[in-house]
Design an enzyme around this catalytic site. Structure first.
Site, PDB file in Angstrom:
ATOM      1  N   CYS A 279       0.829  -1.221   0.000  1.00 57.14           N
ATOM      2  CA  CYS A 279       0.000   0.000   0.000  1.00 57.14           C
ATOM      3  C   CYS A 279       0.855   1.259   0.000  1.00 57.14           C
ATOM      4  O   CYS A 279       0.583   2.207  -0.747  1.00 57.14           O
ATOM      5  CB  CYS A 279      -0.934  -0.011   1.203  1.00 57.14           C
ATOM      6  SG  CYS A 279      -0.122  -0.455   2.745  1.00 57.14           S
TER       7      CYS A 279
ATOM      8  N   HIS B  66      -2.300   5.717   6.119  1.00 58.19           N
ATOM      9  CA  HIS B  66      -0.899   6.141   6.243  1.00 58.19           C
ATOM     10  C   HIS B  66      -0.820   7.585   5.752  1.00 58.19           C
ATOM     11  O   HIS B  66      -1.633   8.011   4.931  1.00 58.19           O
ATOM     12  CB  HIS B  66       0.024   5.329   5.325  1.00 58.19           C
ATOM     13  CG  HIS B  66       0.033   3.847   5.546  1.00 58.19           C
ATOM     14  ND1 HIS B  66       0.500   3.253   6.685  1.00 58.19           N
ATOM     15  CD2 HIS B  66      -0.325   2.820   4.726  1.00 58.19           C
ATOM     16  CE1 HIS B  66       0.427   1.934   6.571  1.00 58.19           C
ATOM     17  NE2 HIS B  66      -0.082   1.642   5.393  1.00 58.19           N
TER      18      HIS B  66
HETATM   19  P1  NAD Z   1      -5.332 -10.353   6.745  1.00 52.24           P
HETATM   20  O1  NAD Z   1      -4.716 -10.959   7.933  1.00 52.24           O
HETATM   21  O2  NAD Z   1      -6.370  -9.306   6.925  1.00 52.24           O
HETATM   22  O3  NAD Z   1      -5.978 -11.482   5.841  1.00 52.24           O
HETATM   23  C1  NAD Z   1      -5.331 -12.679   5.550  1.00 52.24           C
HETATM   24  C2  NAD Z   1      -6.356 -13.753   5.308  1.00 52.24           C
HETATM   25  O4  NAD Z   1      -5.724 -14.981   4.984  1.00 52.24           O
HETATM   26  C3  NAD Z   1      -7.243 -14.044   6.516  1.00 52.24           C
HETATM   27  O5  NAD Z   1      -8.542 -14.241   6.039  1.00 52.24           O
HETATM   28  C4  NAD Z   1      -6.671 -15.347   7.093  1.00 52.24           C
HETATM   29  O6  NAD Z   1      -7.664 -16.084   7.761  1.00 52.24           O
HETATM   30  C5  NAD Z   1      -6.247 -16.038   5.818  1.00 52.24           C
HETATM   31  N1  NAD Z   1      -5.204 -17.042   5.950  1.00 52.24           N
HETATM   32  C6  NAD Z   1      -4.267 -17.177   6.905  1.00 52.24           C
HETATM   33  N2  NAD Z   1      -3.448 -18.219   6.620  1.00 52.24           N
HETATM   34  C7  NAD Z   1      -3.895 -18.742   5.466  1.00 52.24           C
HETATM   35  C8  NAD Z   1      -3.475 -19.818   4.646  1.00 52.24           C
HETATM   36  N3  NAD Z   1      -2.414 -20.571   4.968  1.00 52.24           N
HETATM   37  N4  NAD Z   1      -4.178 -20.075   3.522  1.00 52.24           N
HETATM   38  C9  NAD Z   1      -5.240 -19.316   3.178  1.00 52.24           C
HETATM   39  N5  NAD Z   1      -5.678 -18.273   3.905  1.00 52.24           N
HETATM   40  C10 NAD Z   1      -5.006 -17.985   5.031  1.00 52.24           C
HETATM   41  O7  NAD Z   1      -4.138  -9.827   5.856  1.00 52.24           O
HETATM   42  P2  NAD Z   1      -4.166  -8.614   4.829  1.00 52.24           P
HETATM   43  O8  NAD Z   1      -3.994  -7.351   5.586  1.00 52.24           O
HETATM   44  O9  NAD Z   1      -5.314  -8.762   3.915  1.00 52.24           O
HETATM   45  O10 NAD Z   1      -2.796  -8.848   4.071  1.00 52.24           O
HETATM   46  C11 NAD Z   1      -2.674  -9.790   3.030  1.00 52.24           C
HETATM   47  C12 NAD Z   1      -1.480  -9.423   2.179  1.00 52.24           C
HETATM   48  O11 NAD Z   1      -1.696  -8.113   1.627  1.00 52.24           O
HETATM   49  C13 NAD Z   1      -0.142  -9.333   2.933  1.00 52.24           C
HETATM   50  O12 NAD Z   1       0.896  -9.682   2.054  1.00 52.24           O
HETATM   51  C14 NAD Z   1      -0.038  -7.850   3.271  1.00 52.24           C
HETATM   52  O13 NAD Z   1       1.278  -7.435   3.492  1.00 52.24           O
HETATM   53  C15 NAD Z   1      -0.628  -7.239   2.003  1.00 52.24           C
HETATM   54  N6  NAD Z   1      -1.182  -5.899   2.159  1.00 52.24           N
HETATM   55  C16 NAD Z   1      -1.882  -5.551   3.279  1.00 52.24           C
HETATM   56  C17 NAD Z   1      -2.376  -4.255   3.380  1.00 52.24           C
HETATM   57  C18 NAD Z   1      -3.105  -3.803   4.604  1.00 52.24           C
HETATM   58  O14 NAD Z   1      -3.026  -2.630   4.938  1.00 52.24           O
HETATM   59  N7  NAD Z   1      -3.846  -4.639   5.294  1.00 52.24           N
HETATM   60  C19 NAD Z   1      -2.193  -3.350   2.343  1.00 52.24           C
HETATM   61  C20 NAD Z   1      -1.527  -3.751   1.188  1.00 52.24           C
HETATM   62  C21 NAD Z   1      -1.010  -5.038   1.106  1.00 52.24           C
END
Ligand code: NAD
Length: 339
Positions: free
Chosen positions: A138, A217
């Site tokens: 992000c 952010h």
């Molecule tokens: P999150 O924790 O909100 O969601 C992750 C999801 O994956 C959850 O539903 C969890 O239950 C599930 N999960 C966990 N282990 C798993 C597995 N082995 N197989 C399948 N599902 C599984 O995370 P997020 O914030 O959505 O982040 C996901 C990715 O996106 C990360 O790489 C993060 O760095 C990136 N990201 C996050 C943001 C943010 O601000 N939240 C922004 C941009 C990018």
């Protein structure tokens, strides 16, 4: 129709899944989860097929009937968008590889996982036909969105940016700090290097600190132009030629991320999401240097990028501008002035 699966249905996954469902050239095959939670219940209630990413016991007693395993989902897909937590995506790569399925990873995974980091305005063309790519984080997406137009249209000598990071997403209660400001002790922070994965050779250095907020952010960016002559109008013109940047003014009462997110909620989009990068027009351009503040809705800005990455990698649209326009229309993002 591109058949798309979403593995991991949290902050990013649920938004990407909804955005995929809006595209007339994509079909959402389903989502994969480790077990039952409230987000999965909503997905199931919307009729989205739910696949089990782990032991099906995680869904026991939930009443949700599973459409199959993660492997079953992958077999039905042209591409999977992996939205699992940081580090898990890397473990999943071999599964996609074995099934001959394309996959997109998120910014929590390292660039080295795919050797192709993606931002639609920066390098759409290099993702055409790619098997694997990573949509940058992000913060990196936010920096790339406003820096690239300046680099392409006006020429940049260097960029220095300070990143004020939100401590957690609104639904998270386990991250912090809740009463402190935590500097990132790695100086410069990794964000600058990550920007270079989508804008190569950019002289950029970043530093960061985490603060107790969940909304957005905030970045303070100083750009040194390569040549004299770039004024405020030229900057606004460069940004105005691209979608996914939205200008705000302190004079209209937008003086913090609270009002930006209030504005986003008033737009009436799902979840009050702001896909665009919010830039304050209260900026300074002086002696070849531009300084500005911008805010990033971390839950949402990477969503349109994932949609464009799907189109590029599956080769259904080779023109970046056309894909961006299509994605943005579907998500209610304003069109470029000339459109
Ligand atoms: P999150 O924790 O909100 O969601 C992750 C999801 O994956 C959850 O539903 C969890 O239950 C599930 N999960 C966990 N282990 C798993 C597995 N082995 N197989 C399948 N599902 C599984 O995370 P997020 O914030 O959505 O982040 C996901 C990715 O996106 C990360 O790489 C993060 O760095 C990136 N990201 C996050 C943001 C943010 O601000 N939240 C922004 C941009 C990018």
């Amino acid at each position: 129709m591109i058949k798309v699966g979403v593995n991991g249905y949290g902050t990013i996954g649920k938004r990407v899944a909804d955005a995929v469902a809006l595209q007339d050239d994509m079909k959402l095959v389903g989502i994969a989860k480790m077990g039952m939670d409230y987000k999965t219940r909503i997905a199931a209630s919307k009729g989205i097929p739910v696949f089990s990413a782990g032991d099906a016991k995680g869904f026991g007693g939930s009443g949700v009937s599973l459409a199959g395993t993660l492997e079953d989902m992958v077999k039905q897909c042209d591409i999977v968008v992996d939205c699992t937590p940081e580090g898990v995506g890397a473990q999943n790569k071999s599964l996609y590889e074995k099934a001959g399925c394309r996959a997109i990873f998120q910014g929590g995974e390292p660039h080295s996982l795919t050797s192709l980091s993606f931002n639609a305005y920066s390098n759409y063309a290099s993702a055409i036909g790619a098997k694997f790519a990573r949509v940058v984080s992000c913060n990196t997406t936010g920096l790339a969105r406003t820096i690239l137009p300046l680099q392409k249209d006006l020429g940049i000598a260097s960029v220095r940016a300070f990143i004020v990071r939100r401590a957690a997403d609104p639904s998270e209660t386990r991250s912090g700090p809740i009463n402190a400001i935590e500097p990132e002790r790695e100086v410069p922070s990794h964000h600058g290097e990550d920007v270079r994965t989508v804008i190569p050779d950019l002289d950029i250095e970043t530093a960061a600190a985490k603060v107790p907020t969940t909304l957005m952010h905030m970045h303070y960016v100083t750009v040194r132009f390569a040549e004299e002559g770039s004024d405020r109008d030229a900057v606004l013109e460069a940004w105005g030629r691209r979608n996914r940047i939205i200008m705000f003014s302190g004079k209209e009462g937008v003086t913090s991320t609270a009002q930006v997110m209030d504005y986003a909620r008033d737009l009436g989009r799902p979840r009050g999401d702001l896909y665009e990068i919010a830039v304050w027009d209260d900026m300074k351009v002086e002696e070849m240097e531009l300084s500005y503040f911008q805010a990033v809705h971390q839950e949402a800005d990477v969503v349109p990028e994932n949609i464009d990455a799907i189109r590029a990698m599956c080769g259904v649209e080779t023109d970046a501008d056309k894909s961006i326009a299509k994605t943005d229309k579907s998500l209610g993002i304003r069109a470029k002035k000339e459109d």
